[in-house]
Design a protein around this motif. Structure first.
Motif, PDB file in Angstrom:
ATOM      1  N   GLU A  76      26.887  -2.315  31.945  1.00  0.00           N
ATOM      2  CA  GLU A  76      27.954  -1.672  32.090  1.00  0.00           C
ATOM      3  C   GLU A  76      27.275   0.030  31.766  1.00  0.00           C
ATOM      4  O   GLU A  76      27.072   0.015  30.650  1.00  0.00           O
ATOM      5  CB  GLU A  76      29.266  -0.990  31.833  1.00  0.00           C
ATOM      6  CG  GLU A  76      30.239  -0.877  32.400  1.00  0.00           C
ATOM      7  CD  GLU A  76      31.745  -0.364  31.177  1.00  0.00           C
ATOM      8  OE1 GLU A  76      32.397  -1.076  31.490  1.00  0.00           O
ATOM      9  OE2 GLU A  76      31.921   0.072  30.308  1.00  0.00           O
ATOM     10  N   LEU A  77      27.002   0.506  32.870  1.00  0.00           N
ATOM     11  CA  LEU A  77      26.897   2.222  33.348  1.00  0.00           C
ATOM     12  C   LEU A  77      28.140   2.852  33.272  1.00  0.00           C
ATOM     13  O   LEU A  77      28.219   3.042  34.471  1.00  0.00           O
ATOM     14  CB  LEU A  77      26.292   2.514  34.147  1.00  0.00           C
ATOM     15  CG  LEU A  77      24.023   1.647  33.730  1.00  0.00           C
ATOM     16  CD1 LEU A  77      23.493   2.104  34.618  1.00  0.00           C
ATOM     17  CD2 LEU A  77      23.973   1.807  32.126  1.00  0.00           C
ATOM     18  N   VAL A  78      28.459   3.848  32.316  1.00  0.00           N
ATOM     19  CA  VAL A  78      29.787   4.608  32.890  1.00  0.00           C
ATOM     20  C   VAL A  78      28.955   6.122  33.215  1.00  0.00           C
ATOM     21  O   VAL A  78      27.715   6.208  32.217  1.00  0.00           O
ATOM     22  CB  VAL A  78      30.168   5.029  31.778  1.00  0.00           C
ATOM     23  CG1 VAL A  78      31.050   6.833  31.677  1.00  0.00           C
ATOM     24  CG2 VAL A  78      31.431   3.300  31.082  1.00  0.00           C
ATOM     25  N   VAL A  79      28.994   6.569  34.046  1.00  0.00           N
ATOM     26  CA  VAL A  79      28.386   7.808  34.585  1.00  0.00           C
ATOM     27  C   VAL A  79      29.142   9.390  35.577  1.00  0.00           C
ATOM     28  O   VAL A  79      30.645   8.616  35.331  1.00  0.00           O
ATOM     29  CB  VAL A  79      26.985   7.526  36.229  1.00  0.00           C
ATOM     30  CG1 VAL A  79      26.806   6.541  36.095  1.00  0.00           C
ATOM     31  CG2 VAL A  79      28.338   7.090  37.149  1.00  0.00           C
ATOM     32  N   SER A  80      28.907  10.269  35.136  1.00  0.00           N
ATOM     33  CA  SER A  80      29.745  11.167  35.483  1.00  0.00           C
ATOM     34  C   SER A  80      28.930  12.121  35.974  1.00  0.00           C
ATOM     35  O   SER A  80      27.862  12.482  36.653  1.00  0.00           O
ATOM     36  CB  SER A  80      30.214  11.919  34.634  1.00  0.00           C
ATOM     37  OG  SER A  80      30.998  13.037  34.796  1.00  0.00           O
ATOM     38  N   VAL A 122      30.961   2.186  36.235  1.00  0.00           N
ATOM     39  CA  VAL A 122      32.125   2.997  36.112  1.00  0.00           C
ATOM     40  C   VAL A 122      31.514   4.767  36.010  1.00  0.00           C
ATOM     41  O   VAL A 122      31.049   4.803  35.388  1.00  0.00           O
ATOM     42  CB  VAL A 122      32.908   2.225  34.839  1.00  0.00           C
ATOM     43  CG1 VAL A 122      33.695   3.283  34.633  1.00  0.00           C
ATOM     44  CG2 VAL A 122      33.043   1.400  34.954  1.00  0.00           C
ATOM     45  N   ARG A 123      32.618   5.517  37.613  1.00  0.00           N
ATOM     46  CA  ARG A 123      32.378   6.574  37.004  1.00  0.00           C
ATOM     47  C   ARG A 123      34.069   7.173  36.609  1.00  0.00           C
ATOM     48  O   ARG A 123      34.788   6.935  36.047  1.00  0.00           O
ATOM     49  CB  ARG A 123      32.834   6.726  38.991  1.00  0.00           C
ATOM     50  CG  ARG A 123      31.264   6.404  39.477  1.00  0.00           C
ATOM     51  CD  ARG A 123      31.344   6.637  41.098  1.00  0.00           C
ATOM     52  NE  ARG A 123      29.715   6.485  41.593  1.00  0.00           N
ATOM     53  CZ  ARG A 123      29.214   6.422  41.758  1.00  0.00           C
ATOM     54  NH1 ARG A 123      30.102   4.529  41.509  1.00  0.00           N
ATOM     55  NH2 ARG A 123      27.874   5.906  42.339  1.00  0.00           N
ATOM     56  N   TYR A 124      33.084   7.985  36.049  1.00  0.00           N
ATOM     57  CA  TYR A 124      34.142   8.821  35.174  1.00  0.00           C
ATOM     58  C   TYR A 124      34.478  10.058  35.514  1.00  0.00           C
ATOM     59  O   TYR A 124      32.664  11.101  35.540  1.00  0.00           O
ATOM     60  CB  TYR A 124      33.715   9.066  33.978  1.00  0.00           C
ATOM     61  CG  TYR A 124      34.425  10.322  32.434  1.00  0.00           C
ATOM     62  CD1 TYR A 124      35.571   9.583  32.325  1.00  0.00           C
ATOM     63  CD2 TYR A 124      33.444  11.358  32.460  1.00  0.00           C
ATOM     64  CE1 TYR A 124      36.595  10.169  31.099  1.00  0.00           C
ATOM     65  CE2 TYR A 124      35.066  12.068  31.546  1.00  0.00           C
ATOM     66  CZ  TYR A 124      35.868  11.732  31.185  1.00  0.00           C
ATOM     67  OH  TYR A 124      36.755  12.361  30.412  1.00  0.00           O
ATOM     68  N   PHE A 125      35.585  10.646  35.449  1.00  0.00           N
ATOM     69  CA  PHE A 125      35.881  11.724  36.627  1.00  0.00           C
ATOM     70  C   PHE A 125      36.955  12.389  35.654  1.00  0.00           C
ATOM     71  O   PHE A 125      37.865  12.018  35.026  1.00  0.00           O
ATOM     72  CB  PHE A 125      36.359  11.873  37.288  1.00  0.00           C
ATOM     73  CG  PHE A 125      35.780  10.930  38.993  1.00  0.00           C
ATOM     74  CD1 PHE A 125      34.947  11.404  39.356  1.00  0.00           C
ATOM     75  CD2 PHE A 125      36.054   9.550  39.017  1.00  0.00           C
ATOM     76  CE1 PHE A 125      34.672  10.972  40.446  1.00  0.00           C
ATOM     77  CE2 PHE A 125      35.375   8.812  39.727  1.00  0.00           C
ATOM     78  CZ  PHE A 125      34.857   9.552  41.070  1.00  0.00           C
ATOM     79  N   PRO A 126      36.430  12.857  34.762  1.00  0.00           N
ATOM     80  CA  PRO A 126      37.119  14.733  33.716  1.00  0.00           C
ATOM     81  C   PRO A 126      38.464  15.127  33.803  1.00  0.00           C
ATOM     82  O   PRO A 126      37.492  15.690  35.346  1.00  0.00           O
ATOM     83  CB  PRO A 126      35.773  15.498  32.802  1.00  0.00           C
ATOM     84  CG  PRO A 126      34.670  15.187  33.500  1.00  0.00           C
ATOM     85  CD  PRO A 126      34.781  14.095  34.874  1.00  0.00           C
ATOM     86  N   GLU A 172      25.143  16.083  40.623  1.00  0.00           N
ATOM     87  CA  GLU A 172      23.649  14.318  40.435  1.00  0.00           C
ATOM     88  C   GLU A 172      24.910  13.636  39.034  1.00  0.00           C
ATOM     89  O   GLU A 172      25.787  14.031  39.104  1.00  0.00           O
ATOM     90  CB  GLU A 172      22.563  15.070  39.787  1.00  0.00           C
ATOM     91  CG  GLU A 172      22.396  15.465  38.237  1.00  0.00           C
ATOM     92  CD  GLU A 172      21.882  16.298  38.198  1.00  0.00           C
ATOM     93  OE1 GLU A 172      20.955  15.818  39.183  1.00  0.00           O
ATOM     94  OE2 GLU A 172      21.196  16.321  36.805  1.00  0.00           O
ATOM     95  N   GLU A 173      24.923  12.504  39.714  1.00  0.00           N
ATOM     96  CA  GLU A 173      25.708  11.538  38.311  1.00  0.00           C
ATOM     97  C   GLU A 173      24.138  11.191  37.701  1.00  0.00           C
ATOM     98  O   GLU A 173      23.605  10.664  37.184  1.00  0.00           O
ATOM     99  CB  GLU A 173      25.708  10.078  39.020  1.00  0.00           C
ATOM    100  CG  GLU A 173      27.377  10.650  40.334  1.00  0.00           C
ATOM    101  CD  GLU A 173      27.451   9.415  41.110  1.00  0.00           C
ATOM    102  OE1 GLU A 173      28.802   9.111  40.532  1.00  0.00           O
ATOM    103  OE2 GLU A 173      26.508   8.440  41.200  1.00  0.00           O
TER     104      GLU A 173
END
Length: 86
Positions: A62-66, A30-34, A47-48
């Motif tokens: 589940e891996l949340v990446v930013s 899951v990609r998080y975009f602040p 880099e994520e």
């Protein structure tokens, strides 16, 4: 066998560790975009990194990446702002 702590790692490194650990499930990413990421351009040394991990339905990981800016260490950019008096 427990799941390794992946928080803080680059996404590619985290995926390699999961693969080597023998966990056969493909993680859900899951990609998080602040809000501050609106100005980040894709070509700008991004880099994520994993910012959260958890077990979800059916034991899937589940891996949340930013995205973070990767700024190589440049000692010239760390000059003091104020010259020393004396």
């Amino acid at each position: 066998m427990g799941i390794p702590d992946l928080v803080g790692l680059k996404l590619q490194d985290a995926l390699q560790i999961l693969e080597k650990s023998g966990l056969c499930t493909t993680p859900r990413i899951v990609r998080y975009f602040p809000p501050a990421s609106k100005g980040l351009k894709q070509g700008y040394n991004l880099e994520e990194r994993v910012i959260r991990q958890r077990i979800v339905e059916d034991g899937q990981i589940e891996l949340v990446v930013s995205s973070f800016r990767h700024c190589p260490l440049d000692f010239e950019s760390y000059k003091p702002v104020h010259e020393e008096e004396g």
